[in-house]
Design a protein around this motif. Structure first.
Motif, PDB file in Angstrom:
ATOM      1  N   ASP A  13       0.834  -1.206   0.000  1.00 39.44           N
ATOM      2  CA  ASP A  13       0.000   0.000   0.000  1.00 39.44           C
ATOM      3  C   ASP A  13       0.867   1.255   0.000  1.00 39.44           C
ATOM      4  OD1 ASP A  13      -2.651  -1.257   0.212  1.00 39.44           O
ATOM      5  OD2 ASP A  13      -1.944  -1.930   2.165  1.00 39.44           O
ATOM      6  N   GLY A  14       0.698   2.083  -1.031  1.00 43.26           N
ATOM      7  CA  GLY A  14       1.493   3.296  -1.146  1.00 43.26           C
ATOM      8  C   GLY A  14       2.779   3.104  -1.920  1.00 43.26           C
ATOM      9  N   THR A  15       3.099   1.857  -2.266  1.00 46.48           N
ATOM     10  CA  THR A  15       4.315   1.566  -3.028  1.00 46.48           C
ATOM     11  C   THR A  15       3.969   0.881  -4.351  1.00 46.48           C
ATOM     12  OG1 THR A  15       5.613   1.357  -0.996  1.00 46.48           O
ATOM     13  CG2 THR A  15       6.558   0.405  -2.993  1.00 46.48           C
ATOM     14  N   ASP A  18      -2.095   2.232  -5.126  1.00 51.34           N
ATOM     15  CA  ASP A  18      -2.569   3.467  -4.501  1.00 51.34           C
ATOM     16  C   ASP A  18      -3.913   3.172  -3.840  1.00 51.34           C
ATOM     17  OD1 ASP A  18      -3.038   6.005  -3.681  1.00 51.34           O
ATOM     18  OD2 ASP A  18      -3.255   6.879  -5.673  1.00 51.34           O
ATOM     19  N   GLN A  20      -5.057   4.471  -0.796  1.00 49.62           N
ATOM     20  CA  GLN A  20      -5.426   5.374   0.292  1.00 49.62           C
ATOM     21  C   GLN A  20      -6.928   5.648   0.356  1.00 49.62           C
ATOM     22  OE1 GLN A  20      -4.171   9.528  -0.104  1.00 49.62           O
ATOM     23  NE2 GLN A  20      -3.512   9.121  -2.207  1.00 49.62           N
ATOM     24  N   ARG A  45      -3.628   8.297   6.229  1.00 53.26           N
ATOM     25  CA  ARG A  45      -2.417   8.093   5.413  1.00 53.26           C
ATOM     26  C   ARG A  45      -1.208   7.811   6.296  1.00 53.26           C
ATOM     27  NH1 ARG A  45      -1.701  10.696   0.227  1.00 53.26           N
ATOM     28  NH2 ARG A  45       0.250  11.566   1.023  1.00 53.26           N
ATOM     29  N   TYR A  92       0.270   1.682  -9.189  1.00 52.42           N
ATOM     30  CA  TYR A  92       0.848   2.957  -9.595  1.00 52.42           C
ATOM     31  C   TYR A  92       1.412   2.846 -11.010  1.00 52.42           C
ATOM     32  CZ  TYR A  92       0.648   5.012  -4.902  1.00 52.42           C
ATOM     33  OH  TYR A  92       0.220   5.536  -3.701  1.00 52.42           O
ATOM     34  N   ASP A 171       7.200   3.287   1.074  1.00 56.21           N
ATOM     35  CA  ASP A 171       6.807   4.701   1.067  1.00 56.21           C
ATOM     36  C   ASP A 171       6.641   5.294   2.452  1.00 56.21           C
ATOM     37  OD1 ASP A 171       4.366   3.051   1.383  1.00 56.21           O
ATOM     38  OD2 ASP A 171       3.385   5.010   1.440  1.00 56.21           O
ATOM     39  N   THR A 172       6.873   4.485   3.507  1.00 54.84           N
ATOM     40  CA  THR A 172       6.646   4.992   4.860  1.00 54.84           C
ATOM     41  C   THR A 172       7.893   4.879   5.726  1.00 54.84           C
ATOM     42  OG1 THR A 172       5.943   2.891   5.860  1.00 54.84           O
ATOM     43  CG2 THR A 172       4.248   4.198   4.712  1.00 54.84           C
ATOM     44  N   TRP A 191       6.200   8.665  -4.181  1.00 57.63           N
ATOM     45  CA  TRP A 191       4.811   8.731  -4.647  1.00 57.63           C
ATOM     46  C   TRP A 191       3.803   8.196  -3.628  1.00 57.63           C
ATOM     47  CZ3 TRP A 191       8.433   5.651  -7.436  1.00 57.63           C
ATOM     48  CH2 TRP A 191       8.369   4.274  -7.191  1.00 57.63           C
ATOM     49  N   GLY A 192       4.267   7.803  -2.445  1.00 57.64           N
ATOM     50  CA  GLY A 192       3.373   7.196  -1.462  1.00 57.64           C
ATOM     51  C   GLY A 192       2.858   8.161  -0.423  1.00 57.64           C
ATOM     52  N   TYR A 193       2.814   7.720   0.847  1.00 63.68           N
ATOM     53  CA  TYR A 193       2.020   8.399   1.858  1.00 63.68           C
ATOM     54  C   TYR A 193       2.809   9.158   2.924  1.00 63.68           C
ATOM     55  CZ  TYR A 193      -1.363   5.315  -0.348  1.00 63.68           C
ATOM     56  OH  TYR A 193      -2.141   4.663  -1.266  1.00 63.68           O
TER      57      TYR A 193
END
Length: 223
Positions: A13-15, A18, A20, A45, A92, A171-172, A191-193
């Motif tokens: 999720d987020g990588t 998408d 969210q 997020r 993505y 992404d986190t 491009w993530g959160y």
């Protein structure tokens, strides 16, 4: 001398996807069912990637254990219903081409480490036709929540790859901290959160802005 096996582990999720808005909608429905105000999107997020019990406690620190249990079970049911209704998060841009390209390297193995459940991950992989892409897939059902390195220790054990030959891509901050704790190179995607300053502070050795840059970085790191 033969090249050593290498391992690229991806968050989901987020990588890769998408998700969210799907997650925020499920959260809103779950909180409403319990008579609670749903957290705003920015807060949601911020917890994407954590295992559900940890995420709920971070979003709402003043609830009872019974309320947390109800939120976790309610969220699972809500998300399951959305999947069964055919609602799925999109990949993505460039992800499919990136994975297909990396899969052509006989010395590179691909893995996943995600806060999703096994059922959720399997559904996502099936929807996008990625069932055979990853040789190791670690989920929240079987491990402590990120950033504990248990998931990555399992990917290394599954593949026989040494930590110094592995990268964690996410992404986190949870992904970056997990990668560092496992002795792997942490690569943040913009491009993530979580914003890139937080990723760097959490130990990201590199930040990439798109999948083309990510593919080039992996080539640079591994020759």
């Amino acid at each position: 001398m033969s090249q050593p096996l290498r391992l690229a582990v991806f968050d989901v999720d987020g990588t890769l996807v998408d998700s969210q808005h799907h997650i925020a909608a499920a959260m809103a429905q779950t909180y409403a069912a319990e008579g609670l105000d749903s957290p705003p999107l920015e807060q949601v997020r911020g917890i994407i990637g954590l295992s559900l019990p940890h995420a709920m406690r971070q979003l709402s620190p003043d609830l009872t254990d019974a309320q947390y249990d109800a939120l976790v079970e309610g969220y699972k049911a809500t998300f399951r219903n959305k999947r069964e209704a055919g609602q799925s998060a999109p990949l993505y841009a460039g992800i499919r081409d990136l994975l297909n390209g990396l899969a052509q390297d006989d010395h590179l193995l691909l893995g996943v480490a995600t806060g999703k459940s096994r059922r959720g991950l399997d559904a996502m992989l099936r929807v996008h036709g990625l069932e055979k892409m990853f040789v190791t897939a670690q989920v929240a059902d079987d491990h402590p929540s990120k950033p504990h390195p248990s998931m990555l220790h399992a990917t290394l054990s599954d593949t026989g790859v040494k930590a110094l030959h592995g990268v964690m891509i996410g992404d986190t901050t949870f992904d970056m901290e997990m990668g560092c704790a496992a002795g792997m190179v942490s690569i943040g995607v913009s491009w993530g959160y979580h914003d890139v300053d937080r990723l760097r502070a959490a130990g990201a050795a590199h930040i990439v802005d798109d999948t083309v840059a990510l593919a080039a970085l992996l080539t640079e790191l591994w020759g």
